[in-house]
Design an enzyme around this catalytic site. Structure first.
Site, PDB file in Angstrom:
ATOM      1  N   SER A  74       3.543   0.667   1.074  1.00 20.56           N
ATOM      2  CA  SER A  74       4.164  -0.174   2.108  1.00 20.56           C
ATOM      3  C   SER A  74       5.588   0.229   2.474  1.00 20.56           C
ATOM      4  O   SER A  74       5.816   1.394   2.756  1.00 20.56           O
ATOM      5  CB  SER A  74       4.022  -1.659   1.768  1.00 20.56           C
ATOM      6  OG  SER A  74       2.645  -1.989   1.641  1.00 20.56           O
ATOM      7  N   CYS A  88       2.123  -3.286  -1.725  1.00 22.59           N
ATOM      8  CA  CYS A  88       0.731  -3.704  -1.916  1.00 22.59           C
ATOM      9  C   CYS A  88       0.201  -3.141  -3.232  1.00 22.59           C
ATOM     10  O   CYS A  88       0.944  -2.663  -4.080  1.00 22.59           O
ATOM     11  CB  CYS A  88      -0.116  -3.231  -0.739  1.00 22.59           C
ATOM     12  SG  CYS A  88      -0.039  -1.445  -0.446  1.00 22.59           S
ATOM     13  N   HIS A 259       0.695  -2.325   7.898  1.00 21.91           N
ATOM     14  CA  HIS A 259       0.022  -1.653   6.781  1.00 21.91           C
ATOM     15  C   HIS A 259      -1.460  -1.975   6.825  1.00 21.91           C
ATOM     16  O   HIS A 259      -1.846  -3.138   7.011  1.00 21.91           O
ATOM     17  CB  HIS A 259       0.647  -2.064   5.456  1.00 21.91           C
ATOM     18  CG  HIS A 259       2.117  -1.776   5.413  1.00 21.91           C
ATOM     19  ND1 HIS A 259       2.602  -0.513   5.224  1.00 21.91           N
ATOM     20  CD2 HIS A 259       3.193  -2.576   5.608  1.00 21.91           C
ATOM     21  CE1 HIS A 259       3.924  -0.536   5.278  1.00 21.91           C
ATOM     22  NE2 HIS A 259       4.305  -1.770   5.514  1.00 21.91           N
TER      23      HIS A 259
END
Length: 354
Positions: A74, A88, A259
């Site tokens: 990310s 993440c 993302h």
């Protein structure tokens, strides 16, 4: 990087990746010395901070007001006195807080005015590592650093929900009914909208696989990401074999980040920006039409000085009547210096984009 993270299994040897991010945002108190600036922190020091998180810097972009880092998991954004980290997978962002606070102190910032930690509920919480195995554990960890912090859960705890931990150095003080002290009137306008999407359209997600797309710039163009906020200078990355991250920054110091976890069984897309708008409805429609989710969550933070502070109330109108989405939940919260709107929607079978 996604390819560096161990695979986890949902059943048998089936691959799994947790797309839902953990989001940290910290504001430090303004100082009288204009030379104090978080952007003065060296890259090697940021790499050390991120080593506690278990992620790496992939790419970097900047302008006169903001530095933007695309990470293996990310993004990170650094402004003069604001720091944002969004990660993440099985990353551990809370573990870097002590090192971040130490670095900020070396650069003239000794007082945190506001902290926000938030995330959606995980698909596989059992795959996470301490201190992120559960929200209670995260709250306990944060309380050791911020004894006056407060924790919240919005949405349905047994279905889909969104967790929030806040710390604010300021208490709301009114000089009279509807009057706010100078401390809030002089604050920097601040707003953030997040759109967290699941059950994405397979065709829309196919763009973010290296079998179908040769480069990040091609994925950005074909998907229409570059048209969502055209003023943004985009820094993007296409993972191998699949997955996508991008940061966008503009000359106002505003940012945008997306993302994408495209795998069909656990597809997930997040969109976030702090662009100031008087109405976010068109932006939400554009994001949803780009990625075509089956369900999504919208959160909007806005402080008293933001353009969005009053106008975000317009989203309390039944958005689903206009967009053919079924609203399954909506909650509004008033914090000392911010308002928060949380809303959840699911596809009702009438949306033309599905």
């Amino acid at each position: 990087m996604r390819t560096f993270i161990p695979s986890y299994t949902m059943s048998g040897n089936e691959h799994f990746f947790e797309g839902a991010e953990k989001l940290l945002e910290i504001w430090f108190e303004e100082t009288s010395d204009n030379r104090n600036d978080l952007r003065n922190i060296a890259r090697c020091d940021w790499e050390n901070v991120l080593s506690h998180v278990n992620c790496e810097i992939i790419s970097f972009s900047k302008n006169d007001l903001i530095d933007a880092f695309v990470l293996s998991e990310s993004s990170m954004f650094v402004s003069k006195r604001r720091w944002i980290l969004k990660t993440c997978g099985t990353t551990t962002p809370l573990k870097c807080l002590s090192e971040l606070i130490r670095l900020a102190s070396f650069n003239g910032y000794n007082i945190i005015t506001d902290l926000f930690y938030s995330r959606k509920n995980f698909i596989r919480p059992d795959a996470q590592v301490a201190p992120h195995k559960g929200f209670t554990e995260e709250v306990s960890y944060l309380d050791t650093l911020f004894p006056n912090g407060r924790s919240y859960c919005l949405g349905s705890m047994n279905l889909e929900c969104w967790y929030l931990y806040t710390f604010s150095r300021s208490d709301m003080k009114l000089t009279g009914p509807g009057h706010i002290t100078d401390e809030f009137l002089d604050a920097d306008p601040d707003q953030t909208i997040e759109i967290l999407m699941q059950n994405l359209d397979v065709n829309a997600m196919s763009v973010f696989n290296k079998k179908n797309t040769t480069s990040a710039s091609e994925a950005t163009s074909i998907s229409g990401i570059d048209k969502i906020l055209p003023s943004m200078h985009i820094d993007d990355f296409l993972f191998d074999p699949c997955g996508y991250s991008m940061n966008g920054i503009n000359e106002k110091g505003e940012y945008m980040t997306i993302h994408i976890t495209p795998e069909n069984l656990f597809s997930y897309v997040s969109f976030e920006t702090n662009v100031a708008m008087t109405n976010y409805r068109n932006l939400i429609n554009q994001v949803i039409n780009t990625f075509k989710p089956g369900k999504f969550i919208v959160t909007i933070f806005a402080n008293k000085c933001s353009l969005a502070y009053e106008t975000m109330k317009e989203l309390e109108v039944e958005y689903s009547k206009e967009s053919h989405w079924k609203r399954t939940d909506m909650q509004c919260c008033n914090f000392p210096s911010y308002n928060l709107l949380f809303a959840q929607y699911s596809y009702n079978g009438k949306n033309n984009c599905k």
